[in-house]
Enzyme design. Structure first.
Site, mmCIF file in Angstrom:
data_model
loop_
_atom_site.group_PDB
_atom_site.id
_atom_site.type_symbol
_atom_site.label_atom_id
_atom_site.label_comp_id
_atom_site.label_asym_id
_atom_site.label_seq_id
_atom_site.Cartn_x
_atom_site.Cartn_y
_atom_site.Cartn_z
ATOM 1 N N SER A 217 37.442 36.308 41.935
ATOM 2 C CA SER A 217 36.986 37.238 40.908
ATOM 3 C C SER A 217 35.482 37.088 40.738
ATOM 4 O O SER A 217 34.991 35.985 40.510
ATOM 5 C CB SER A 217 37.684 36.944 39.577
ATOM 6 O OG SER A 217 39.069 37.155 39.664
ATOM 7 N N GLY A 219 33.722 38.883 38.389
ATOM 8 C CA GLY A 219 33.372 39.522 37.124
ATOM 9 C C GLY A 219 33.252 41.027 37.271
ATOM 10 O O GLY A 219 34.106 41.683 37.877
ATOM 11 N N ALA A 220 32.167 41.580 36.741
ATOM 12 C CA ALA A 220 31.967 43.028 36.788
ATOM 13 C C ALA A 220 31.805 43.549 38.210
ATOM 14 O O ALA A 220 31.947 44.761 38.454
ATOM 15 C CB ALA A 220 30.741 43.405 35.960
ATOM 16 N N GLY A 222 33.784 42.883 40.684
ATOM 17 C CA GLY A 222 35.064 43.100 41.335
ATOM 18 C C GLY A 222 35.637 41.867 42.005
ATOM 19 O O GLY A 222 35.520 40.751 41.489
ATOM 20 N N GLY A 248 41.899 38.938 34.464
ATOM 21 C CA GLY A 248 42.200 38.208 35.691
ATOM 22 C C GLY A 248 43.691 38.106 35.955
ATOM 23 O O GLY A 248 44.140 38.132 37.105
ATOM 24 N N ASP A 249 44.481 38.000 34.882
ATOM 25 C CA ASP A 249 45.931 37.943 35.040
ATOM 26 C C ASP A 249 46.481 39.271 35.562
ATOM 27 O O ASP A 249 47.408 39.293 36.371
ATOM 28 C CB ASP A 249 46.588 37.594 33.706
ATOM 29 C CG ASP A 249 46.055 36.297 33.123
ATOM 30 O OD1 ASP A 249 45.659 35.418 33.911
ATOM 31 O OD2 ASP A 249 46.018 36.174 31.887
#
Length: 310
Positions: A217, A219-220, A222, A248-249
């Site tokens: 991940s 963050g913004a 992708g 994230g889940d």
């Protein structure tokens, strides 16, 4: 059936306040409560996508009872949580309505006795016999061995069940050596694991240490996937601002559902990114905005191949 494991379940409580200020008293405008912990969030999203899900892990005390009661109303989710003497933890999310930022407070969880850990392992191995895939998610409560996920990964592999590991720190390091099919760290967790702050190099290092595939991940920005089939970067068509709790889940749910549906990697990643962004737009943690999800998929999540050997 998809199996999700949440050893440190929680009652997620979300407060909304007009503006969050340190050292000040606040008037809460809205309160929501729901079963939480990473694996339970994953299970709710999988169920909303039409999959049958069984959840296991630990639940205890009054808080654990509230969590289990909340699960009874989630269609498609079966409760196989193991009782413990200690009380299930609470997690508090405080949403600043002015800025949209979220402050998170997480309790440590109940102390798990050796007999309770042994009882869980028996339940887990029985559940593996009917599972199409398993997700091992989140932190370890006190009393659970730091190498717990390694043993659970090995049990899934022995049963022929694909296993996704989503944790951090030493439990991730130990679990990685058991060769999970997929890990999904964020960029900081991946850097801590490998010592590299360059996501592609770090993901490749994690593969060398045991993971078949790595989805990081960013963050913004992708998701970055490094797999035996290739490397891809997936990003939403525009920056999404909102409550990131549970995003994230939802990405894990997208990846896991794509795995059991045998989707190609670009489609798995597009679904994961769309779900993650739609979760940030939802009013409470652990939910996703279905309209936003469908719109994001329709507008096209950008999935591009990344140069370099897998």
């Amino acid at each position: 059936m998809i199996l999700t494991v949440t050893l440190n379940t929680a009652l997620d409580i979300t407060y909304r306040v007009p503006g969050l200020r340190p050292h000040a008293s606040h008037r809460v405008t809205e309160v929501t409560e729901r079963p939480g912990g990473k694996g339970l969030n994953v299970a709710r999203v999988l169920a909303a996508l039409g999959h049958e899900v069984t959840v296991t892990g630990f639940a205890g005390g009054t808080t654990g009872g509230v969590v289990r009661e909340g699960l009874t109303g989630v269609r498609g989710v079966r409760d196989a949580l193991v009782p413990v003497a200690g009380a299930t933890r609470r997690t508090i999310a405080v949403v600043d309505e002015r800025t949209g930022d979220t402050t998170q407070l997480n309790e440590p969880g109940p102390a798990v006795a050796p007999a309770e850990w042994n009882a869980f392992q028996e339940v887990y191995e029985d559940l593996l016999t009917g599972a199409a895939a398993v997700a091992l998610c989140g932190s370890l409560p006190p009393g659970v061995p730091v190498g717990a996920y390694a043993g659970l990964v090995r049990a899934a592999r022995a049963a022929g069940v694909p296993v996704l590991l989503d944790t951090s720190g030493e439990p991730l390091r130990r679990g990685l050596a058991a060769r999970p099919d997929l890990i999904k760290p964020n960029a900081d967790e991946l850097a801590e694991l490998t010592g590299s702050h360059e996501p592609q190099r770090a993901a490749q290092a994690a593969r060398r240490r045991g993971a078949r595939s790595v989805v990081a991940s960013l963050g913004a920005e992708g998701l970055l996937a490094v797999t035996p089939e290739g490397r891809w970067h997936a990003a939403p068509p525009a920056h999404v601002r909102g409550n990131p709790t549970g995003a994230g889940d939802s990405a894990v749910a997208g990846l896991l559902s794509g795995l059991v549906e045998h989707l190609p990697w670009p489609d798995r990643l597009a679904r994961a990114v769309a779900l993650s962004a739609a979760t940030a737009l939802a009013p409470v943690a652990g939910e996703f905005d279905r309209g936003a999800y469908e719109e994001l998929l329709g507008r096209g999540v950008a999935v591009t191949a990344v140069a370099g050997a897998a």
